[in-house]
Design a protein around this motif. Structure first.
Motif, PDB file in Angstrom:
ATOM      1  N   GLN A 182      84.462 -32.214  -7.261  1.00  0.00           N
ATOM      2  CA  GLN A 182      83.633 -31.908  -8.426  1.00  0.00           C
ATOM      3  C   GLN A 182      82.165 -32.084  -8.069  1.00  0.00           C
ATOM      4  OE1 GLN A 182      84.896 -30.864 -11.529  1.00  0.00           O
ATOM      5  NE2 GLN A 182      86.734 -30.719 -10.289  1.00  0.00           N
ATOM      6  N   LEU A 183      81.352 -31.142  -8.478  1.00  0.00           N
ATOM      7  CA  LEU A 183      79.913 -31.240  -8.284  1.00  0.00           C
ATOM      8  C   LEU A 183      79.380 -32.405  -9.122  1.00  0.00           C
ATOM      9  CD1 LEU A 183      77.301 -29.337  -7.291  1.00  0.00           C
ATOM     10  CD2 LEU A 183      77.100 -29.196  -9.760  1.00  0.00           C
ATOM     11  N   VAL A 184      78.623 -33.309  -8.471  1.00  0.00           N
ATOM     12  CA  VAL A 184      77.993 -34.405  -9.207  1.00  0.00           C
ATOM     13  C   VAL A 184      76.475 -34.360  -9.083  1.00  0.00           C
ATOM     14  CG1 VAL A 184      80.005 -35.937  -9.199  1.00  0.00           C
ATOM     15  CG2 VAL A 184      78.362 -36.039  -7.294  1.00  0.00           C
ATOM     16  N   GLY A 185      75.967 -33.409  -8.288  1.00  0.00           N
ATOM     17  CA  GLY A 185      74.526 -33.247  -8.168  1.00  0.00           C
ATOM     18  C   GLY A 185      74.185 -32.175  -7.164  1.00  0.00           C
ATOM     19  N   PHE A 186      72.922 -31.753  -7.181  1.00  0.00           N
ATOM     20  CA  PHE A 186      72.438 -30.794  -6.187  1.00  0.00           C
ATOM     21  C   PHE A 186      70.928 -30.901  -6.081  1.00  0.00           C
ATOM     22  CE2 PHE A 186      72.053 -28.320 -10.067  1.00  0.00           C
ATOM     23  CZ  PHE A 186      70.872 -27.616  -9.895  1.00  0.00           C
ATOM     24  N   VAL A 187      70.423 -30.430  -4.949  1.00  0.00           N
ATOM     25  CA  VAL A 187      68.985 -30.361  -4.720  1.00  0.00           C
ATOM     26  C   VAL A 187      68.686 -29.031  -4.042  1.00  0.00           C
ATOM     27  CG1 VAL A 187      69.043 -31.537  -2.468  1.00  0.00           C
ATOM     28  CG2 VAL A 187      66.969 -31.633  -3.863  1.00  0.00           C
ATOM     29  N   HIS A 188      67.537 -28.454  -4.393  1.00  0.00           N
ATOM     30  CA  HIS A 188      67.113 -27.175  -3.810  1.00  0.00           C
ATOM     31  C   HIS A 188      65.649 -27.310  -3.430  1.00  0.00           C
ATOM     32  CE1 HIS A 188      66.996 -22.820  -3.208  1.00  0.00           C
ATOM     33  NE2 HIS A 188      65.876 -22.797  -3.917  1.00  0.00           N
ATOM     34  N   VAL A 189      65.337 -27.023  -2.166  1.00  0.00           N
ATOM     35  CA  VAL A 189      63.966 -27.102  -1.683  1.00  0.00           C
ATOM     36  C   VAL A 189      63.600 -25.785  -1.012  1.00  0.00           C
ATOM     37  CG1 VAL A 189      64.628 -28.206   0.498  1.00  0.00           C
ATOM     38  CG2 VAL A 189      62.315 -28.498  -0.361  1.00  0.00           C
ATOM     39  N   VAL A 190      62.397 -25.293  -1.304  1.00  0.00           N
ATOM     40  CA  VAL A 190      61.879 -24.050  -0.728  1.00  0.00           C
ATOM     41  C   VAL A 190      60.756 -24.435   0.234  1.00  0.00           C
ATOM     42  CG1 VAL A 190      60.868 -21.789  -1.199  1.00  0.00           C
ATOM     43  CG2 VAL A 190      62.423 -22.837  -2.870  1.00  0.00           C
ATOM     44  N   PHE A 191      60.897 -24.018   1.477  1.00  0.00           N
ATOM     45  CA  PHE A 191      59.992 -24.459   2.533  1.00  0.00           C
ATOM     46  C   PHE A 191      58.619 -23.803   2.455  1.00  0.00           C
ATOM     47  CE2 PHE A 191      64.218 -24.674   4.867  1.00  0.00           C
ATOM     48  CZ  PHE A 191      64.437 -25.992   4.499  1.00  0.00           C
ATOM     49  N   GLY A 192      57.592 -24.620   2.698  1.00  0.00           N
ATOM     50  CA  GLY A 192      56.234 -24.144   2.906  1.00  0.00           C
ATOM     51  C   GLY A 192      55.651 -23.280   1.817  1.00  0.00           C
ATOM     52  N   THR A 193      55.863 -23.628   0.562  1.00  0.00           N
ATOM     53  CA  THR A 193      55.380 -22.777  -0.533  1.00  0.00           C
ATOM     54  C   THR A 193      53.903 -22.959  -0.829  1.00  0.00           C
ATOM     55  OG1 THR A 193      56.015 -24.397  -2.185  1.00  0.00           O
ATOM     56  CG2 THR A 193      57.631 -22.687  -1.661  1.00  0.00           C
ATOM     57  N   ASP A 194      53.323 -24.072  -0.397  1.00  0.00           N
ATOM     58  CA  ASP A 194      51.924 -24.331  -0.715  1.00  0.00           C
ATOM     59  C   ASP A 194      51.221 -24.898   0.518  1.00  0.00           C
ATOM     60  OD1 ASP A 194      49.667 -26.264  -1.772  1.00  0.00           O
ATOM     61  OD2 ASP A 194      50.096 -24.859  -3.419  1.00  0.00           O
ATOM     62  N   PRO A 195      50.084 -24.309   0.917  1.00  0.00           N
ATOM     63  CA  PRO A 195      49.407 -24.778   2.128  1.00  0.00           C
ATOM     64  C   PRO A 195      48.910 -26.224   2.027  1.00  0.00           C
ATOM     65  CG  PRO A 195      48.101 -23.077   1.035  1.00  0.00           C
ATOM     66  CD  PRO A 195      49.409 -23.165   0.301  1.00  0.00           C
ATOM     67  N   ARG A 196      48.629 -26.674   0.823  1.00  0.00           N
ATOM     68  CA  ARG A 196      48.147 -28.047   0.661  1.00  0.00           C
ATOM     69  C   ARG A 196      49.279 -29.051   0.454  1.00  0.00           C
ATOM     70  NH1 ARG A 196      43.746 -30.394  -3.699  1.00  0.00           N
ATOM     71  NH2 ARG A 196      43.830 -32.528  -2.928  1.00  0.00           N
ATOM     72  N   TRP A 197      50.242 -28.705  -0.419  1.00  0.00           N
ATOM     73  CA  TRP A 197      51.256 -29.667  -0.839  1.00  0.00           C
ATOM     74  C   TRP A 197      52.545 -29.568  -0.030  1.00  0.00           C
ATOM     75  CZ3 TRP A 197      48.339 -32.783  -3.280  1.00  0.00           C
ATOM     76  CH2 TRP A 197      47.342 -32.324  -4.133  1.00  0.00           C
ATOM     77  N   GLY A 198      52.797 -28.439   0.622  1.00  0.00           N
ATOM     78  CA  GLY A 198      53.987 -28.306   1.467  1.00  0.00           C
ATOM     79  C   GLY A 198      55.125 -27.575   0.800  1.00  0.00           C
TER      80      GLY A 198
END
Length: 183
Positions: free
Chosen positions: A71-87
């Motif tokens: 059973q799914l109990v959580g998830f995380v999604h990250v998109v790489f390099g979207t902002d030159p300052r913040w990452g």
């Protein structure tokens, strides 16, 4: 947190449980910022479409699922390099309501940091959290983030009728993901 395993989300079979958890958490947390008509109506279908697209063509991103006994109990999604300052943008981190405060969120955050460390040019990571979501802000601050700014919330799907008033979101930043992964 015994028995929780973490794995990449890749399968079309992952769409429905991710969309359902995403919608459930938005309904619990975004009431008052997002319209009731959106939250109680088209939200789940909207999340299905979004997650179908994300998993079909992930681009420069990573999605990790936390699973307990199938059973799914959580998830995380990250998109790489979207902002030159913040990452890289930590676009989503959600844990099933009755499994919060069990360490799953911290582990998912660590998986996002590991993905950024392996897949992005820069090592910074940031996210936007609704100003009214003070519990999430406390969690991210406890995990080493710094609040660096407040902006208007973009309307879901670009539809302003889905917002109530003019909600705002707080940018939470980790200039370096190393501390999140123990590096």
């Amino acid at each position: 947190m015994t028995g929780v395993r973490f794995r990449p989300a890749r399968s079309p079979a992952d769409v429905e449980p991710i969309a359902a958890l995403h919608a459930d958490n938005w309904r619990r947390t975004y009431r008052g910022a997002y319209s009731d008509a959106f939250l109680d109506g088209e939200l789940l279908a909207d999340r299905r479409v979004a997650w179908s697209a994300r998993l079909a063509d992930p681009g420069p991103a990573a999605t990790t699922i936390a699973d307990h006994d199938g059973q799914l109990v959580g998830f995380v999604h990250v998109v790489f390099g979207t902002d030159p300052r913040w990452g890289s943008l930590l676009y989503n981190l959600h844990v099933v309501h009755d499994r919060r405060r069990t360490g799953i969120g911290r582990q998912l955050l660590r998986h996002a940091a590991l993905a950024v460390d392996a897949g992005a040019r820069g090592r910074g990571m940031f996210l936007w959290v609704l100003e009214q979501n003070t519990a999430a802000q406390r969690f991210y601050l406890a995990c080493g983030a710094t609040a660096t700014g407040i902006e208007p919330v973009p309307p879901p799907g670009g539809d302003p009728s889905r917002l109530v008033g003019s909600p705002r979101c707080v940018r939470m930043v980790w200039p370096e993901v190393g501390p999140l992964i123990g590096a």
